[in-house]
Motif scaffolding. Structure first.
Motif, PDB file in Angstrom:
ATOM      1  N   VAL A  58      10.616  -7.265 -10.741  1.00 53.57           N
ATOM      2  CA  VAL A  58       9.820  -6.810  -9.609  1.00 53.57           C
ATOM      3  C   VAL A  58       8.361  -7.174  -9.941  1.00 53.57           C
ATOM      4  N   ALA A  59       7.838  -7.010 -11.152  1.00 53.39           N
ATOM      5  CA  ALA A  59       6.577  -7.430 -11.640  1.00 53.39           C
ATOM      6  C   ALA A  59       6.092  -8.733 -11.109  1.00 53.39           C
ATOM      7  N   VAL A  60       6.992  -9.607 -11.576  1.00 53.92           N
ATOM      8  CA  VAL A  60       6.669 -11.070 -11.283  1.00 53.92           C
ATOM      9  C   VAL A  60       6.651 -11.216  -9.898  1.00 53.92           C
ATOM     10  N   THR A 105       1.004  -4.211  -7.734  1.00 54.53           N
ATOM     11  CA  THR A 105      -0.074  -4.875  -8.537  1.00 54.53           C
ATOM     12  C   THR A 105      -1.298  -4.409  -8.343  1.00 54.53           C
ATOM     13  N   VAL A 106      -1.472  -2.965  -7.810  1.00 52.23           N
ATOM     14  CA  VAL A 106      -2.689  -2.103  -8.199  1.00 52.23           C
ATOM     15  C   VAL A 106      -1.966  -0.601  -8.369  1.00 52.23           C
ATOM     16  N   LEU A 107      -2.911   0.025  -8.837  1.00 50.23           N
ATOM     17  CA  LEU A 107      -2.588   1.362  -9.267  1.00 50.23           C
ATOM     18  C   LEU A 107      -2.471   2.322  -7.958  1.00 50.23           C
ATOM     19  N   LEU A 108      -1.549   2.955  -7.586  1.00 53.83           N
ATOM     20  CA  LEU A 108      -1.223   3.528  -6.554  1.00 53.83           C
ATOM     21  C   LEU A 108      -1.665   5.002  -6.641  1.00 53.83           C
ATOM     22  N   SER A 109      -1.784   5.695  -5.253  1.00 50.62           N
ATOM     23  CA  SER A 109      -2.635   7.014  -5.019  1.00 50.62           C
ATOM     24  C   SER A 109      -1.383   7.844  -5.790  1.00 50.62           C
TER      25      SER A 109
END
Length: 496
Positions: free
Chosen positions: A343-345, A462-466
């Motif tokens: 999932v990261a890829v 791909t970014v930090l979530l709330s």
């Protein structure tokens, strides 16, 4: 979701093995219960098929023989120590545990306050327990513990502790968290029982590390990853190897303390019933793995998740309680990299395709990976969530589950009235909008019914979530990881 662990076999085998251990000690066994009794999600992640409440279900098979003593350190009460997972203090967690046990028919005999030295808050807690009809006992700090064995095993050591009155053959010693004094409570009871002429025994029940699988097996490496902040290290049990010529796995703290515990057994009863730390354990989990490859793969994913979690914690707080270097070393030992998290890829690939806009990916139970990107209406996590339930429901990608005109009033509320600078909908808001739409749309209703199927699925952003988005994913049972970066370069906190 490929299973590799036989839960029914585990419940049967584990309860039978504990019954055998009770009989070995003349029908009185003090069982130190390590790890979580409720919601053991780590075990269910690394041993797919293990139910989070398996240990509790196993105890229920023994409920007519068992009583529970909850142990709490008076020092932890005084310091208002908090459980990170529940956000409540240890003394409140004792009350929660008692409620949970009693609600399913398990008998809670009493509460034992360890390391007691007259702490005012501990005294108040005992009065509260008394008002609730719960018996409580005091165990004191012993000078020289654990090295001065002769003093500890004497009338001035364990002898000064209250004797906990118990009624049943199996006494389960549990606690809100580590360092509460479970083992010391068990050994103190053995001392008092021996003085009274009662034959009693001690055993330890912890799921990890699993003693009868290899030292560097991914399941055992995942345990080290889970305890990276404690510096626990899995080791070959040298005492077991010397006594039996058999290689087994234990961890450093039990191996280090064993000579002391063994000496205590000898002083209490004249001889020790055990030749190794492994002997003391009663864990049967290793005998219930039927698909080793499935457990290996699940454990490798858990190690990678722990690594991402520690990176994100460092990004948010400037530090992490975990040892990132140790997690990297464990990944090398397991022969994995972040590239092994599909999932990261896929999420990073989608981000690259959309000129660097944040993206998210969710892996469905059949292995299909669904992605979502940031748009003017939706955040990437919300988009991926909607796309995932569309695929699960067999709904065409072009169909809008929620009309834009239904989303816009929520955006207006957020930006014009609630002071948010981010108009895009978080996952809680999009699910609320979907629920509202489902009242008059069969397609939305079918999509909403797919949410339970996401339990156990992996996801990556791909970014930090709330915190709100993270909580929604957690409640849905989705195993989320994030890249350790904010949506806007240079930002030091999450923009709501």
């Amino acid at each position: 979701m490929r299973k590799g662990f036989d839960n029914d076999k585990y419940l049967k085998m584990q309860s039978e093995h504990i019954r055998e251990r009770i009989a070995q000690f003349g029908n009185k066994l003090y069982l130190e219960f390590g790890g979580k009794l409720f919601d053991d999600f780590h075990a269910s992640r690394v041993l797919p098929g293990f139910e989070p409440d398996s240990k509790l279900q196993m105890l229920l098979q023994l409920k007519d023989q068992a009583e529970i003593v909850v142990v709490i350190s008076a020092e932890d009460i005084e310091e208002n120590k908090v459980r990170g997972d529940y956000g409540i203090t240890y003394d409140m967690d004792v009350l929660r545990l008692i409620d949970e046990f009693q609600s399913i028919g398990l008998f809670v005999g009493s509460v034992c306050l360890t390391k007691f030295s007259g702490q005012p808050s501990a005294e108040l807690f005992m009065k509260r327990l008394e008002s609730m009809g719960i018996k409580s006992y005091k165990h004191y700090k012993i000078p020289g513990y654990p090295s001065d064995v002769k003093f500890i095993v004497s009338d001035d050591g364990y002898g000064k502790n209250d004797y906990i009155e118990t009624e049943r053959p199996l006494v389960v010693i549990t606690a809100p968290g580590p360092g509460s004094g479970k083992m010391a409570t068990c050994l103190s009871q053995l001392y008092h029982e021996h003085k009274k002429g009662v034959k009693a025994g001690y055993a330890k029940f912890e799921t990890f590390p699993i003693w009868n699988i290899p030292l560097k097996h991914p399941v055992n490496l995942a345990y080290e990853a889970a305890t990276a902040d404690l510096n626990d290290v899995n080791m070959i049990d040298p005492f077991h190897l010397e006594a039996y010529g058999v290689t087994t796995v234990n961890y450093n703290r039990d191996i280090e303390i064993f000579p002391v515990v063994n000496a205590m057994f000898e002083l209490i009863a004249g001889e020790s019933p055990y030749k190794s730390p492994t002997d003391m354990g009663v864990n049967m989990a290793g005998n219930c793995i039927f698909d080793d490859d499935a457990c290996c793969e699940a454990s490798k994913q858990e190690i990678i998740r722990r690594y991402f979690k520690s990176l994100c914690e460092k990004k948010r707080k400037g530090a992490t309680k975990d040892d990132i270097y140790k997690l990297e070393l464990l990944m090398k030992q397991a022969e994995i990299t972040v590239e092994d998290r599909k999932v990261a890829v896929e999420a990073l690939k989608r981000e690259a395709q959309t000129n660097g806009k944040p993206a998210a990916a969710i892996e469905l139970p059949d292995g299909t990976v669904v992605t979502g990107r940031t748009s003017e209406l939706l955040g990437a996590a919300s988009s991926a969530l909607l796309n995932a339930i569309k695929v699960l429901a067999g709904i065409d990608d072009e169909i809008k589950l929620i009309a834009p005109e239904a989303i816009e009033p929520i955006q207006t509320l957020k930006t014009n009235y609630l002071g948010s600078s981010n108009p895009r909908l978080h996952t809680d808001e999009i699910l609320t909008a979907l629920s509202s739409t489902a009242a008059h749309s069969d397609i939305a209703k079918i999509a909403l019914e797919q949410l339970p199927k996401l339990k156990g699925c992996d996801a990556h952003s791909t970014v930090l979530l709330s915190p709100v988005d993270e909580q929604i994913f957690k409640k849905l049972g989705i195993q989320l990881t994030c890249e350790p970066k904010y949506e806007e370069d240079g930002r030091m906190y999450h923009k709501h």
